[in-house]
Design an enzyme around this catalytic site. Structure first.
Site, PDB file in Angstrom:
ATOM      1  N   ARG A   1      17.373   9.062  24.222  1.00 27.95           N
ATOM      2  CA  ARG A   1      16.432   7.833  24.504  1.00 27.95           C
ATOM      3  C   ARG A   1      14.935   8.233  24.747  1.00 27.95           C
ATOM      4  O   ARG A   1      14.035   7.668  23.968  1.00 27.95           O
ATOM      5  CB  ARG A   1      17.031   7.141  25.788  1.00 27.95           C
ATOM      6  CG  ARG A   1      16.412   5.933  26.091  1.00 27.95           C
ATOM      7  CD  ARG A   1      17.165   5.744  27.544  1.00 27.95           C
ATOM      8  NE  ARG A   1      16.439   4.318  28.200  1.00 27.95           N
ATOM      9  CZ  ARG A   1      17.194   3.289  27.725  1.00 27.95           C
ATOM     10  NH1 ARG A   1      18.319   3.106  27.286  1.00 27.95           N
ATOM     11  NH2 ARG A   1      16.586   2.308  28.314  1.00 27.95           N
ATOM     12  N   THR A   2      14.683   9.114  25.529  1.00 32.04           N
ATOM     13  CA  THR A   2      13.387   9.260  25.982  1.00 32.04           C
ATOM     14  C   THR A   2      12.543  10.160  24.637  1.00 32.04           C
ATOM     15  O   THR A   2      11.495   9.925  24.220  1.00 32.04           O
ATOM     16  CB  THR A   2      13.222  10.314  27.135  1.00 32.04           C
ATOM     17  OG1 THR A   2      13.516   9.582  28.171  1.00 32.04           O
ATOM     18  CG2 THR A   2      11.557  10.619  27.374  1.00 32.04           C
TER      19      THR A   2
ATOM     20  N   HIS B   1       8.236  10.933  36.525  1.00 32.42           N
ATOM     21  CA  HIS B   1       8.236  10.347  35.332  1.00 32.42           C
ATOM     22  C   HIS B   1       7.113   9.326  34.987  1.00 32.42           C
ATOM     23  O   HIS B   1       7.456   8.210  35.002  1.00 32.42           O
ATOM     24  CB  HIS B   1       9.713   9.654  35.124  1.00 32.42           C
ATOM     25  CG  HIS B   1      10.079   9.496  33.897  1.00 32.42           C
ATOM     26  ND1 HIS B   1       9.386   9.573  32.497  1.00 32.42           N
ATOM     27  CD2 HIS B   1      11.373   8.917  33.279  1.00 32.42           C
ATOM     28  CE1 HIS B   1      10.103   9.489  31.445  1.00 32.42           C
ATOM     29  NE2 HIS B   1      11.333   8.979  32.030  1.00 32.42           N
TER      30      HIS B   1
END
Lengths: 326, 326, 326
Positions: free
Chosen positions: A67-68, A147
């Site tokens: 995803r990231t 993050h």
């Protein structure tokens, strides 16, 4: 101001993006303003701008995250950069090469940016301390620490709906103990002038340092949600909990899960956010996740624009005297 | 005409390519004619056209297939699109994210097309039913159901050698029971007006519905091959057979494997096709696979051109009123 | 001159790059001179030249190597080629497809170049013997046989510091038995006219054929290093040794590991090289690896330029009569 030093070059220009801490409000605002320009790129027939053509961006993922990785790869490609995906578990570190030797090799290949994901807190800082001056590091998540691009896309999304940060009451609900996302969000909201940040969760999932960060802690979710403008639900990081910090998922949902009934306690125009991926029926009810107050998918769209902004600000800085090839 | 509805937009333009069923002959012919233009691209020094520059195409593979993924990736790159490879077994679905949530995330990143490969029949349809209007789905193989781009490259290859579909006798030999390729081929041949389609194989590998599709069933391979213009050999899908439907590979070869001797029963100018990868000595003799009547490698070349055609037709449709960003 | 035949086309132009053997000095010099032009590309703001735009280069890796794959992928992208990564352990060969069938499929997709890495000696030659005329093969390491682009970047790095090959004394230290790098280096140094090449290592790690190649063998490292201009340390290929050829890593380091004290025996301006990844404290002391005489990271930078040179020379040859599409 040690962190400030690491993240900026000698001219005070943003060089790395490792954490929200240490950045001035103007720096965050510059990124948000730049991201505004990139939102429209996603709606154009040709979703590409030539800003980083001929730059080499390496996705250096020590922890797997499709995803990231996908969001950074897309952001880099839409800026016309070349992208290399390097998954470290299968790389030469298994041949006994040290991390620093591997970094110096990638440096020598004239890469321009490393997007780093690592399961250990501080990994991105460590790498930033050791790379040569022409390379920029973006932290894509390090352990429980930070993050920062996630936090930036969150405040970007908030600003779209609630332009005046100084008039907001924001609640963050769930497992703040294990959440690098929450840590970065709190720093970003503080820096941008949000006067009231609330942390809502069970004692076992609220770290003790939050009150020192000016955060108001609530264990009663109904009390905590009262009259807030923004509700940020956190993902239950089941894979990061080592012990029995929670009785059961069902009990967690009944106590802290966001339902329409609980959401009604917030302001009528409150927005609901979640960094994804969501656990439906655990931390959030589907009717809320998919409801009119949810901006969860907007967060995803904005994530591309914000990552494009961070990449272009960092690589767009003017070279300073000290910064030739090492 | 439910499937027609799914595959076309409100203007009747091709939006998804999920299955051959429901498409009019004109639609298939449009794709074949478009593919003619792309055949030459593979022979140019610069094998690239700028048609899909700035589009984002995601290879969404729930079932690993280097071969199929490679052909779609090449087709997309030769159209100048950006390609993301997402292998789902390693993605966030392992974190408990639902398929639909993952899709909605990719939608929010402003992707334009998902090329979907899935081991379950109907997966591509399911996804097409749930994506927002600006996204197109191409089925790259779903369970036993369909593999429509393979069927299109097959009829494209046939047309190159035998331009008049209405004068053809085509035999499909082997494991039709487990073959999504055969299902799609039969629909394509029927739609394009081929008057006689034959299915040849043992009782255990011929599904009962074939006769309802107008297919003539033969268990005797010599009888079935008599005077045909096209012989399509199917791959023996050993990995898809759950039980002992076959006595042995050797016996299968002796009975149904295509040899020069059996091929001599077809018309002298008959062509031999196979979707690949071939099992030499199981369903086909090497001297036939590599012989003058074989067009197996032409099929591979044509596969790139046909996939470029499907991608450009689908993404080249004009936006209609209902289809803004969701 | 059988190898010469394989590596060149009918016009005598370089078509494959499989091994150093058989190439004339002019061919190697042409590659080195071409690489000079690409060194600057890595320092430009836009690290890209359009030389191979629209070409398709396939990284065909039968043996996993993130490091080598990365350098070829970067080189290809900086030449503006399209790159496909094909990891064969997960590809259709597991479905029983033969290697040749897989190659013919990639050929049919109009790929221009295969960069081949394989654990078996001769694999790249085998593939070169079987591909159609329009495809070029680059050997990225095959078993214990050859790693010619590594040797080329090594001699390129030597030439940067010691322009006259005919005046050099070069020592190669370590496990020459298992090293495809050393074999290729010796051929390159011989071809370029280096008058004295020394091999230094224990009896068990020095292959008997070296003396036939004109190499002087030393078992005493101090004697062997005396007055050399270049010291090439080899990686201890622990994963390639099947038996107990060495007593212990510590003992190896004490005997053959390069320390400052041993390096002092070479000429004062001698350079220290290593193909990487290095085993610090096994074959080389950190103070030497990171010291002023080390050019190890320069080798990495030069590796990109040299691979760009090999790719552009090979794909830049003029088509000859016999070489249409197969």
């Amino acid at each position: 101001m040690k962190r400030q030093d690491i993240q900026c070059d000698s001219q005070g220009q943003l060089r790395h993006f490792l954490t929200i801490e240490g950045h001035k409000r103007e720096t965050l605002t510059q990124i948000l303003d730049t991201a505004e320009n990139f939102v429209t790129v996603g709606n154009q027939p040709v979703k590409k701008v030539p800003l980083l053509r001929g730059k080499t961006i390496v996705n250096l993922f020590f922890e797997s995250s499709t995803r990231t990785r996908t969001t950074f790869e897309l952001a880099a490609k839409r800026l016309s950069a070349d992208v290399l995906n390097v998954n470290i578990s299968t790389s030469s570190t298994s041949k006994g090469e040290s991390l620093l030797d591997m970094l110096h090799n990638l440096e020598a290949m004239h890469c321009d940016m490393f997007v780093v994901r690592h399961e250990q807190s501080g990994a991105a800082h460590f790498i930033a301390q050791h790379v040569v001056p022409h390379i920029s590091i973006i932290n894509a998540g390090d352990g429980r620490h930070a993050h920062p691009t996630q936090a930036m896309l969150d405040v970007f999304t908030i600003r779209k709906h609630k332009p005046d940060f100084t008039a907001l009451r924001v609640a963050i609900v769930g497992d703040l103990m294990h959440s690098r996302v929450a840590r970065s969000q709190i720093h970003a909201l503080n820096t941008l002038g949000v006067p009231e940040i609330r942390a809502i969760g069970p004692c076992t999932l609220i770290p003790p340092y939050l009150e020192q960060m000016g955060v108001h802690v609530y264990h009663d979710v109904r009390e905590g949600l009262k009259d807030v403008d923004v509700v940020i639900m956190l993902r239950l990081q089941r894979e990061r909990m080592d012990g029995a910090l929670l009785p059961s998922e069902l009990e967690y949902f009944q106590t802290y899960g966001l339902t329409q009934e609980k959401l009604a306690l917030a302001k009528p125009d409150a927005i609901v956010m979640h960094p994804g991926p969501i656990n439906r029926g655990v931390e959030i009810e589907s009717s809320v996740a998919d409801g009119p107050q949810s901006v969860i998918l907007e967060q995803v769209s904005n994530g591309i624009a914000v990552r494009m902004a961070v990449m272009s600000v960092v690589l767009g800085r003017k070279p300073s005297g000290e910064e030739g090839e090492a």
